[in-house]
Design a protein around this motif. Structure first.
Motif, PDB file in Angstrom:
ATOM      1  N   VAL A 132       0.204  17.292-104.137  1.00  0.00           N
ATOM      2  CA  VAL A 132      -0.026  18.734-104.247  1.00  0.00           C
ATOM      3  C   VAL A 132      -0.417  19.091-105.675  1.00  0.00           C
ATOM      4  O   VAL A 132      -1.379  19.839-105.917  1.00  0.00           O
ATOM      5  CB  VAL A 132       1.227  19.519-103.817  1.00  0.00           C
ATOM      6  N   ILE A 133       0.315  18.560-106.648  1.00  0.00           N
ATOM      7  CA  ILE A 133       0.055  18.861-108.056  1.00  0.00           C
ATOM      8  C   ILE A 133      -1.309  18.336-108.478  1.00  0.00           C
ATOM      9  O   ILE A 133      -2.124  19.058-109.065  1.00  0.00           O
ATOM     10  CB  ILE A 133       1.171  18.260-108.947  1.00  0.00           C
ATOM     11  N   ILE A 134      -1.580  17.085-108.175  1.00  0.00           N
ATOM     12  CA  ILE A 134      -2.843  16.466-108.586  1.00  0.00           C
ATOM     13  C   ILE A 134      -4.029  17.142-107.913  1.00  0.00           C
ATOM     14  O   ILE A 134      -5.014  17.503-108.573  1.00  0.00           O
ATOM     15  CB  ILE A 134      -2.820  14.955-108.268  1.00  0.00           C
ATOM     16  N   ASN A 135      -3.943  17.322-106.593  1.00  0.00           N
ATOM     17  CA  ASN A 135      -5.068  17.900-105.870  1.00  0.00           C
ATOM     18  C   ASN A 135      -5.376  19.324-106.320  1.00  0.00           C
ATOM     19  O   ASN A 135      -6.538  19.737-106.344  1.00  0.00           O
ATOM     20  CB  ASN A 135      -4.801  17.878-104.363  1.00  0.00           C
ATOM     21  N   TYR A 136      -4.329  20.061-106.671  1.00  0.00           N
ATOM     22  CA  TYR A 136      -4.552  21.444-107.102  1.00  0.00           C
ATOM     23  C   TYR A 136      -5.399  21.477-108.373  1.00  0.00           C
ATOM     24  O   TYR A 136      -6.390  22.210-108.456  1.00  0.00           O
ATOM     25  CB  TYR A 136      -3.220  22.143-107.334  1.00  0.00           C
ATOM     26  N   PHE A 137      -5.023  20.677-109.370  1.00  0.00           N
ATOM     27  CA  PHE A 137      -5.770  20.685-110.626  1.00  0.00           C
ATOM     28  C   PHE A 137      -7.169  20.097-110.451  1.00  0.00           C
ATOM     29  O   PHE A 137      -8.133  20.595-111.047  1.00  0.00           O
ATOM     30  CB  PHE A 137      -5.004  19.932-111.708  1.00  0.00           C
TER      31      PHE A 137
END
Length: 333
Positions: A139-144
């Motif tokens: 979630v964190i990686i894909n968002y950025f």
């Protein structure tokens, strides 16, 4: 198909981060692409919570033939988080306090600068923080990453203001290619653009076929179509043809861009009897104006070079795609 799009939009609103628009002012966010700044005191950064967050951000980028971290990481202590650093494009602010009963993520857009993302990760203690960021790594990686792609796409559309005319005529879509992709080849329902560089080569292909059922968007179906179409039109030395590498099974996901459902493959391509290969990203969706499945794929060939930035810059092209209104569509007759 519309039911599936609605379901995916609902899931995205539940899983994705909450966003709010702040008073951004006049200035644009600064800093290098694929760079994330973490605001955290030194002891926490070197402790359990900081190391967990570092491991998430420093994890390998998907779909590359060699290890490359997802982001360049900058660490700034809260007291040094002055006005200059507040202009950074990607910021993570961990907040560890007993006032929170459980961990959570919040995202703010354009708080100090236009085009900026600030992610607040809140947790009651260091252990729960570390567990939470590890569990929510994707979630964190894909968002950025998606925010970077959206920024690059916005810049590309401002730099190249006119969509590719042949893509409009052949496929009824708007898409903006980067400068340099000036070599074209055309076949029936197939358009191929490349910069034709010996190293750092960038290619985009677009093709289409009639939509029959949702099963075409399943992972194995897309791989099969990809191998058939690209194997037919993209040839190399020694009677080689392009194929999807089985050494790294492609990553697959379904998501929505501007209300349009897309299926994505991300993996490695190779030439069957030639020593050539590299990363690719494919997006497939239905053009509701024509009833055709449109496939747009970007791939690079850059032996002995890092490919993360090269690939992401090209991948941003996929986020410039839009469907014109039926009365505006230009379809080749």
């Amino acid at each position: 198909m519309k039911h599936l799009v609605g379901l995916l939009s609902l899931l995205a609103s539940i899983i994705f981060l909450s966003s709010c628009n702040g008073g951004s002012g006049f200035f644009s966010a600064s800093g290098a692409t694929n760079e994330v700044m973490v605001i955290m005191d030194d002891s926490s950064w070197e402790g359990t919570s900081g190391r967990a967050l570092f491991d998430v951000l420093n994890s390998n980028t998907k779909g590359l033939p060699q290890p490359e971290p997802n982001f360049r990481i900058l660490h700034i202590t809260p007291e040094n988080f002055t006005s200059t650093f507040k202009m950074a494009r990607n910021i993570i602010i961990p907040v560890i306090s007993e006032m929170y009963s459980q961990p959570k993520l919040e995202a703010e857009l354009d708080t100090y600068a236009n085009g900026q993302v600030i992610m607040n990760i809140k947790a009651p203690d260091s252990i729960s923080f570390a567990e939470y960021v590890t569990e929510n790594k994707d979630v964190i990686i894909n968002y950025f990453i998606e925010k970077e792609l959206e920024r690059n796409a916005k810049w590309l559309k401002s730099e190249i203001k006119i969509p590719v005319v042949r893509a409009q005529q052949m496929f009824g879509i708007n898409i903006h290619f980067p400068k340099g992709l000036s070599n074209y080849e055309e076949f029936n329902n197939f358009l191929w653009a490349t910069n034709n560089a010996g190293r750092g080569r960038q290619d985009i292909v677009i093709y289409q076929f009639p939509y029959t059922s949702e099963t075409i968007f399943e992972k194995d179906s897309l791989i099969k179509v990809r191998n058939e179409v690209l194997g037919k039109y993209i040839k190399g030395s020694f009677d080689s043809q392009m194929s999807t590498s089985t050494a790294y099974p492609p990553d697959y996901r379904r998501f929505v861009v501007d209300g349009v459902f897309r299926a994505e493959l991300r993996g490695l391509w190779e030439m069957t009897t030639d020593m050539m290969g590299g990363p690719f990203v494919m997006h497939a969706f239905v053009n509701e104006n024509t009833g055709m499945v449109i496939v747009v794929e970007t791939y690079v060939y850059a032996p002995e070079s890092n490919k993360r930035n090269l690939m992401r810059n090209l991948e941003a092209t996929l986020y410039t795609i839009s469907l014109p209104k039926p009365e505006e569509a230009i379809i080749e007759g």
